[in-house]
Write a protein that holds these residues in place. Structure first.
Motif, PDB file in Angstrom:
ATOM      1  N   MET A  30       0.834  -1.200   0.000  1.00  0.00           N
ATOM      2  CA  MET A  30       0.000   0.000   0.000  1.00  0.00           C
ATOM      3  C   MET A  30       0.878   1.263   0.000  1.00  0.00           C
ATOM      4  SD  MET A  30      -2.947  -1.302  -0.228  1.00  0.00           S
ATOM      5  CE  MET A  30      -4.049   0.042   0.065  1.00  0.00           C
ATOM      6  N   ALA A  31       1.979   1.227   0.747  1.00  0.00           N
ATOM      7  CA  ALA A  31       2.897   2.366   0.781  1.00  0.00           C
ATOM      8  C   ALA A  31       3.527   2.580  -0.597  1.00  0.00           C
ATOM      9  CB  ALA A  31       3.974   2.150   1.842  1.00  0.00           C
ATOM     10  N   TYR A  32       3.866   1.487  -1.285  1.00  0.00           N
ATOM     11  CA  TYR A  32       4.457   1.619  -2.619  1.00  0.00           C
ATOM     12  C   TYR A  32       3.447   2.190  -3.603  1.00  0.00           C
ATOM     13  CZ  TYR A  32       7.401   0.793  -6.642  1.00  0.00           C
ATOM     14  OH  TYR A  32       8.163   0.974  -7.763  1.00  0.00           O
ATOM     15  N   ASP A  33       2.196   1.771  -3.492  1.00  0.00           N
ATOM     16  CA  ASP A  33       1.153   2.349  -4.346  1.00  0.00           C
ATOM     17  C   ASP A  33       1.064   3.860  -4.128  1.00  0.00           C
ATOM     18  OD1 ASP A  33       0.578  -0.163  -5.335  1.00  0.00           O
ATOM     19  OD2 ASP A  33      -1.395  -0.317  -4.376  1.00  0.00           O
ATOM     20  N   ARG A  34       1.146   4.302  -2.865  1.00  0.00           N
ATOM     21  CA  ARG A  34       1.107   5.744  -2.578  1.00  0.00           C
ATOM     22  C   ARG A  34       2.338   6.452  -3.162  1.00  0.00           C
ATOM     23  NH1 ARG A  34      -0.923   3.623   2.194  1.00  0.00           N
ATOM     24  NH2 ARG A  34       1.072   3.785   3.271  1.00  0.00           N
ATOM     25  N   GLU A  35       3.500   5.774  -3.088  1.00  0.00           N
ATOM     26  CA  GLU A  35       4.733   6.352  -3.611  1.00  0.00           C
ATOM     27  C   GLU A  35       4.662   6.559  -5.124  1.00  0.00           C
ATOM     28  OE1 GLU A  35       9.271   4.770  -4.238  1.00  0.00           O
ATOM     29  OE2 GLU A  35       8.307   4.289  -2.329  1.00  0.00           O
ATOM     30  N   THR A  37       1.954   6.731  -6.865  1.00  0.00           N
ATOM     31  CA  THR A  37       0.885   7.696  -7.125  1.00  0.00           C
ATOM     32  C   THR A  37       1.468   9.106  -7.049  1.00  0.00           C
ATOM     33  OG1 THR A  37      -0.863   6.248  -6.285  1.00  0.00           O
ATOM     34  CG2 THR A  37      -1.328   8.610  -6.292  1.00  0.00           C
ATOM     35  N   ALA A  38       2.251   9.349  -6.012  1.00  0.00           N
ATOM     36  CA  ALA A  38       2.860  10.677  -5.824  1.00  0.00           C
ATOM     37  C   ALA A  38       3.803  11.028  -6.976  1.00  0.00           C
ATOM     38  CB  ALA A  38       3.602  10.729  -4.490  1.00  0.00           C
ATOM     39  N   SER A  39       4.463  10.012  -7.563  1.00  0.00           N
ATOM     40  CA  SER A  39       5.393  10.274  -8.661  1.00  0.00           C
ATOM     41  C   SER A  39       4.693  10.376 -10.016  1.00  0.00           C
ATOM     42  CB  SER A  39       6.463   9.180  -8.723  1.00  0.00           C
ATOM     43  OG  SER A  39       5.888   7.947  -9.133  1.00  0.00           O
ATOM     44  N   GLY A  40       3.367  10.129 -10.039  1.00  0.00           N
ATOM     45  CA  GLY A  40       2.603  10.249 -11.273  1.00  0.00           C
ATOM     46  C   GLY A  40       2.587   9.003 -12.142  1.00  0.00           C
TER      47      GLY A  40
END
Length: 116
Positions: A30-35, A37-40
């Motif tokens: 889940m943290a990697y998905d957020r990461e 996401t933040a990078s586009g």
């Protein structure tokens, strides 16, 4: 360009995980998905239920048939996917390499075919 990252692993390996180990891997995912996401790079991700719940469908000469389970008998089964946006295959591979489940299985990276 869009790439599909098919996340695969051996279900028997997952059965060896303790509840805490599985919770930690899920938290990392889940943290990697957020990461990403933040990078586009993130478009969408979904986990799949166990391969035991799969049904394979075929249509031959207008007749539909179904078979329980996956089409191919392999150790590693598709467990989920992440659809990403990347500049090229090298960037897609870098992103796929960061997927936490790649530590216990594999991630197949395929470019999305544009049909129009």
């Amino acid at each position: 360009m869009k790439y599909l990252c098919l996340v695969c692993f051996d279900g028997k390996e997952i059965e060896k995980f303790t509840t805490a180990e599985w919770a930690e891997l899920t938290k990392e995912s889940m943290a990697y998905d957020r990461e990403i996401t933040a990078s586009g790079h993130f478009i969408m991700a979904q986990a799949l239920q166990s391969v035991d719940t799969a049904t394979t469908v075929r249509n031959r000469h207008g007749k539909i048939s179904t078979t329980d389970g996956p089409f191919a008998e392999t150790k590693e089964q598709v467990a989920g996917f992440i659809l990403i946006e990347a500049d090229d295959l090298n960037e897609a591979i870098r992103i796929a390499g960061g997927i936490p489940l790649a530590k216990i299985g594999s991630v197949e990276v395929r470019p999305i075919m544009s049909l129009g």
